[in-house]
Every structure is written in C-alpha cells, then in structure tokens.
Design an enzyme around this catalytic site. Sequence first.
Site, PDB file in Angstrom:
ATOM      1  N   CYS A  81       2.819  52.617 -22.715  1.00  0.00           N
ATOM      2  CA  CYS A  81       2.913  51.675 -23.821  1.00  0.00           C
ATOM      3  C   CYS A  81       3.215  50.302 -23.228  1.00  0.00           C
ATOM      4  O   CYS A  81       4.274  50.112 -22.610  1.00  0.00           O
ATOM      5  CB  CYS A  81       4.045  52.121 -24.737  1.00  0.00           C
ATOM      6  SG  CYS A  81       4.458  50.917 -26.001  1.00  0.00           S
ATOM      7  N   CYS A 191      -3.108  47.001 -24.300  1.00  0.00           N
ATOM      8  CA  CYS A 191      -2.414  47.909 -25.225  1.00  0.00           C
ATOM      9  C   CYS A 191      -3.141  49.229 -25.063  1.00  0.00           C
ATOM     10  O   CYS A 191      -4.383  49.264 -25.051  1.00  0.00           O
ATOM     11  CB  CYS A 191      -2.530  47.416 -26.661  1.00  0.00           C
ATOM     12  SG  CYS A 191      -2.049  48.661 -27.886  1.00  0.00           S
TER      13      CYS A 191
HETATM   14  N1  DGL Z   1       0.099  51.432 -27.433  1.00  0.00           N
HETATM   15  C1  DGL Z   1       1.222  50.562 -27.349  1.00  0.00           C
HETATM   16  C2  DGL Z   1       0.965  49.439 -26.395  1.00  0.00           C
HETATM   17  O1  DGL Z   1       0.354  49.679 -25.380  1.00  0.00           O
HETATM   18  C3  DGL Z   1       1.892  50.207 -28.668  1.00  0.00           C
HETATM   19  C4  DGL Z   1       1.042  49.637 -29.730  1.00  0.00           C
HETATM   20  C5  DGL Z   1       1.749  49.474 -31.061  1.00  0.00           C
HETATM   21  O2  DGL Z   1       2.323  50.464 -31.554  1.00  0.00           O
HETATM   22  O3  DGL Z   1       1.750  48.354 -31.594  1.00  0.00           O
HETATM   23  O4  DGL Z   1       1.397  48.329 -26.558  1.00  0.00           O
END
Ligand code: DGL
Length: 270
Positions: A81, A191
Amino acid sequence: MRTIINKSNNNNPIGFFDSGVGGVTVYEQVKKLLPNENYLYFGDTKNMPYGEKSQTQLLEFADKIFKFLEDKKAKAVIMACNTTSAVVYEKLKNNYNFEVYPIIQSVAKEISTLPIKKIGVFATHATINTHCYKTEIQKHNPNMEVIEIACPGWVKIVENGQEKSLEAEIAVKEKLEEMQKFSPEKIILGCTHYPYLLEVLSKFAQKETFINPSIEFAKIIQQDLKAKSLLNETIGEKFEKFYVSKSPENFKKSASMFHEIKEIPELVNL
Ligand code: DGL
C-alpha cells in the site's frame, strides 16, 4: 529496513496488507518469485479508501493490522500500500517483531536510475500530499523531475470491479490528459490498485509508459529475505489465508483479475 534475524521462524508466514484488493498486485508478484512461502493477507475494506484518510486514522489502522499479523507470527510484513508507506511507515517501522517492507521507499532507488529526465506519479491524495515518491527518488537522483497527480475515485472503481466501465474510462482519461501536459517519459502507478486499470489506461497512452512498481518491489523483497536467511526452505504444503474487514465475497471477486482466491476471505473486526 531493520534486520531481525530469527532462524527458527522461517516457516512462519509473510504478511501483506492494503486497504483492499490493491495489494494483491504485489502479492501476485511475490508469490510468483517465492512459491515456497506461507502467506497471510489483510484487506482493510471497511476503511478504504485510505487515500482520503488522515495520518491519525492511518496510524490507527496500520498499527492494528501490524499487531494482528504479529499475533499470527508473521516473519515479515509487506506494506502493499503506497499510502501507508508514505504516511505511516516512518512512524511505525520499528515497533514490531518482524521485517517491514514499504513499497515506495523500497523501489525509489531503482526508479531513480531509469534513463529519463521526467517521471509522472499517479497516486492517492494522501500519498501525493507527502511528496514521498518525489523525495525518495530525488534522494538518489536530484536531476529527475517528478510530476505528482492525485487520482481520487480510482480505488473505488477497482474495489467495485468496474475497471471496464465508462466511469473508469472517463476518470482515467481526465487524469492522463492532466499528466500529459507535463510530457513525462514514464508514469508510475503509485497506488497498488492502479494496475487493475492498466487496460483502460492503455487506451489513451502506450502500455509501456506505465511502471507497476510491484514488479521491482517483489525482487527487492526476495533478495532481502534471502540475504537475511529468512526464506522458507522446508518441504511440504504451504498455505495462504486472506482476511478482510468488510465484504469478503466482493473482495474475492474483485481480486480475481490478479489472483484466484480459493476460499472466501475471513471477516475480521479489528
Ligand atoms: N492501494 C493503496 C495504495 O497503494 C490504498 C488506496 C486507497 O485505499 O486509497 O495507496
């Protein structure tokens, strides 16, 4: 990264976490390189999207998940994440009894060596607000220009399995046009949810323009676990177990573009 070497626990699982199915794009890469490991994955679907949350909230979510994975005896935890890597990694990294791998800080060095002058980053609001990609890349290469653009809304499209919808196309086109004004030579999908949108992104720009950092991240994790003698060398069946804080069936379905989950994830209220 801290070095925690405990040879007795190599059979213990590697933990992953994300706000939802995004981290599965990392999981898939790591599992390909390290098929002989046991795995745990926590998708905090109740609290997604993380990109719209404050640092205080993200600290609370991440700490609970780290402790959950610690209770399950994870030998390493992969922050699959970008948002929590950018916002809370520095604050929490030394608090647990396992290796912690944050995506941005792990891949920035490699990205900084690309033979280009200007790079774009698509990421969540929270990630962009920290300028973590820019800071980390420029630490290694101050001459690389980094253009950062937040893409609110993209995560929910992915969580709802709407990658092929008109809504996805409109959302992606708008941000790409904004980015293309700066003419970056490459664009980082900053992301872990965004690789699910690669097909629709590729309608408006060449597929090769986009960098999925998970590919490099998985190699770095493999090398580091090996260097620390933490790889599982035991013979026999291995397990994978998924946990979510909301909507397990939806998670299983949305994740299927990257990984076929056999059992319905277990619902956990942290
Ligand atoms: N997938 C996560 C990231 O890489 C979080 C995205 C989210 O929940 O806003 O930032």
